[in-house]
Design a protein around this motif. Sequence first.
Motif, PDB file in Angstrom:
ATOM      1  N   GLY A 380       6.311  53.225 -38.105  1.00 33.66           N
ATOM      2  CA  GLY A 380       6.261  53.803 -36.777  1.00 33.66           C
ATOM      3  C   GLY A 380       5.966  52.840 -35.650  1.00 33.66           C
ATOM      4  N   GLY A 381       6.318  51.588 -35.806  1.00 35.82           N
ATOM      5  CA  GLY A 381       6.123  50.632 -34.728  1.00 35.82           C
ATOM      6  C   GLY A 381       4.685  50.270 -34.449  1.00 35.82           C
ATOM      7  N   ILE A 382       3.776  50.570 -35.399  1.00 38.60           N
ATOM      8  CA  ILE A 382       2.360  50.254 -35.242  1.00 38.60           C
ATOM      9  C   ILE A 382       1.993  49.123 -36.193  1.00 38.60           C
ATOM     10  N   ILE A 383       1.199  48.176 -35.713  1.00 44.54           N
ATOM     11  CA  ILE A 383       0.726  47.102 -36.589  1.00 44.54           C
ATOM     12  C   ILE A 383      -0.388  47.669 -37.465  1.00 44.54           C
ATOM     13  N   THR A 384      -0.126  47.787 -38.743  1.00 47.59           N
ATOM     14  CA  THR A 384      -1.155  48.252 -39.677  1.00 47.59           C
ATOM     15  C   THR A 384      -1.920  47.057 -40.217  1.00 47.59           C
ATOM     16  N   VAL A 537      -1.763  40.594 -29.129  1.00 48.77           N
ATOM     17  CA  VAL A 537      -0.516  41.049 -29.742  1.00 48.77           C
ATOM     18  C   VAL A 537      -0.590  42.543 -30.008  1.00 48.77           C
ATOM     19  N   GLU A 538       0.371  43.279 -29.443  1.00 47.13           N
ATOM     20  CA  GLU A 538       0.468  44.715 -29.692  1.00 47.13           C
ATOM     21  C   GLU A 538       1.800  45.094 -30.322  1.00 47.13           C
ATOM     22  N   ASP A 539       2.828  44.322 -30.058  1.00 48.36           N
ATOM     23  CA  ASP A 539       4.177  44.595 -30.545  1.00 48.36           C
ATOM     24  C   ASP A 539       4.370  43.965 -31.916  1.00 48.36           C
ATOM     25  N   PRO A 540       4.638  44.757 -32.947  1.00 48.87           N
ATOM     26  CA  PRO A 540       4.822  44.189 -34.296  1.00 48.87           C
ATOM     27  C   PRO A 540       5.970  43.190 -34.372  1.00 48.87           C
ATOM     28  N   ALA A 560      -7.439  28.683 -32.147  1.00 51.65           N
ATOM     29  CA  ALA A 560      -6.596  29.761 -31.639  1.00 51.65           C
ATOM     30  C   ALA A 560      -7.205  31.102 -32.032  1.00 51.65           C
ATOM     31  N   VAL A 561      -7.071  32.070 -31.135  1.00 52.51           N
ATOM     32  CA  VAL A 561      -7.538  33.430 -31.403  1.00 52.51           C
ATOM     33  C   VAL A 561      -6.419  34.402 -31.078  1.00 52.51           C
ATOM     34  N   LEU A 562      -6.054  35.199 -32.068  1.00 54.80           N
ATOM     35  CA  LEU A 562      -5.092  36.273 -31.845  1.00 54.80           C
ATOM     36  C   LEU A 562      -5.838  37.604 -31.888  1.00 54.80           C
ATOM     37  N   ASP A 563      -5.791  38.323 -30.784  1.00 48.28           N
ATOM     38  CA  ASP A 563      -6.376  39.661 -30.684  1.00 48.28           C
ATOM     39  C   ASP A 563      -5.268  40.651 -31.009  1.00 48.28           C
ATOM     40  N   VAL A 564      -5.233  41.098 -32.246  1.00 53.88           N
ATOM     41  CA  VAL A 564      -4.138  41.955 -32.705  1.00 53.88           C
ATOM     42  C   VAL A 564      -4.578  43.409 -32.652  1.00 53.88           C
ATOM     43  N   ARG A 565      -3.858  44.209 -31.905  1.00 54.22           N
ATOM     44  CA  ARG A 565      -4.222  45.608 -31.704  1.00 54.22           C
ATOM     45  C   ARG A 565      -3.630  46.457 -32.827  1.00 54.22           C
ATOM     46  N   ILE A 566      -4.512  47.061 -33.611  1.00 54.98           N
ATOM     47  CA  ILE A 566      -4.101  47.958 -34.680  1.00 54.98           C
ATOM     48  C   ILE A 566      -4.503  49.383 -34.287  1.00 54.98           C
ATOM     49  N   SER A 567      -4.324  50.341 -35.169  1.00 52.01           N
ATOM     50  CA  SER A 567      -4.640  51.733 -34.854  1.00 52.01           C
ATOM     51  C   SER A 567      -6.095  51.859 -34.431  1.00 52.01           C
TER      52      SER A 567
END
Length: 569
Positions: A380-384, A537-540, A560-567
């Motif tokens: 569903g277009g969500i980063i799990t 990052v929000e877009d998978p 480096a730091v990646l702030d990855v938005r998950i559910s």
Amino acid sequence: MYTTGTAFLEALQEAGVSYIFANFGSDHPTIIESLTDAAQKNKDLPKVIISPHEFVAMSAAHGYVQATGEPQAVIVHVECGTQNLGGAIHNAFKAKVPVLVFAGASPYTQEGEMLGSRNEFIHWYQDVNDQRGIMRGYSKYDNEIRTGKNVKQLVHRALQISKSEPQGPVYLMGPREAMEEETESVEIDTSLWEPISPSAIPEQDVNDLVSDLLTADNPIVVTSYLGKKEESVDELIKLCENLAIPVLESVPQTMNFPANHPMHCGFQWNEDKQHPILEDADFILAIDSDVPWIPTKNKPSTNAIIYYIDADPLKEDMPLWYIPSKRFYRADSQVALNQINKVIDEETIDESSVSARRKKIETFHMKLKKEIEKAEQLKGGIITPEYLTACVREIVDENTIVLNEGITNYGVVNTHIGASEPGSYFSSGAGSLGWNGGAAIGAKLAHPDKTIISLTGDGSYLFSVPSVVHTMAEQYDTPYLTVIYNNFGWNAPKHSTLGVHPEGIAKNANKFWVNFNPNSELAKIAEAAGNAHAETVEDPDKLKTALKIAIEQVKNGRSAVLDVRISKV
């Protein structure tokens, strides 16, 4: 002038300490004088890593020790700095990590009677009744340095205790007057201060254990931190390959058994489900594991024969702990497994039974592998968390160390990273959040040639004091990659509440009091404090590219730091 402080530092050098993670205060003038004097004279002493927060200092020492097995030192300021160690000393104690902590103490004279006498108002406020008591529940040993005449002996004794199994932190404190005392150098023969030799299982008991093992139809090994020693992993692999014994890793602190091995049957954390192989087991070897299972969620049959092997088989520092077992052994895992393997080598093995079991476990392993692959598919277009971890796995190579403080995603990280090399994976081994940042610095200091990847929840990232962590990472050239599994809150308290009140008021109102500010740009903390590469990052579809760019930044010397938005929670 040769002082108690000088002798103290020399003792650390003699004991093989490479780094002092330090937060200096008004109690350390003689330490500072001695360090500067040594630097001007090119005298070898442990390298000082200035740590603007004590929690980070302790976490960095923790990470270094995990990566090397060699104890390090932390210096903090009187009782205030001792208390600021906070949860980090809990982590080191519960995870059995050898570290020497030294704190000064307020001067005990106030009219100039001795060098170091009180001369600042803070010396009265920082004078407390029982400074050592702050650490007593979280250290194997504590003492006060009263003179320079035996300071080296105290340091070597403290480290001897720290390195002896079960390992753990130790604490020394010294008032200014004692540390400023002029003294004479003492020569120490370090070969006389070795830790206790590894323990073994009594010979007859090894035979009994092997007899029970060979007559079992469904044996299993459960472990959590056996991988602290690579040799133990080798012995476990030999045992499991010979007899087709499955391995279950319970709340793993290290890589204990290769995840890609056909005898690996998974990981367990707080999952609310019964593991089928553990449930069917008629023989269990629980080795190097504080919590091999959670009885309210996942436990073996009451008919299973259990042997428990650990450096601390009674868990004397855990008020409530029991696993009824046929035998308990205070033994070193490598020594014990070597004993078991030698006896098995002389036994006649029922190859048909072993072959049937091998086929059964390999089938289970392959089924588990397919389930893992299925869970990694985009939905569903969500980063799990599963997809995110699979993407991280693609940038992991044989020269990478992965640190896991994913909290409610601990199990996901374990399962989908699938570590298979000793020393390639670590978690804190305890319960106080924030270990990830300092530990990454420590691991990088220990292995400058390796790539360090820290996987953390947004809550544990904030607990790590990221501003301090990243200013240190830049200052001491210890770049690493942080990936934040950002669900905008604490998922763990929500899980805990639902575990006790599955249909409670909080569930019905969907109000758990765990959500963070959704406008926070967490990666930018590291950018501001330590010039780190920062990206949200929000877009998978952009995740893999962001990871590749970030890891290249790290390999070129920039964190480096990646702030990855998950559910969201």
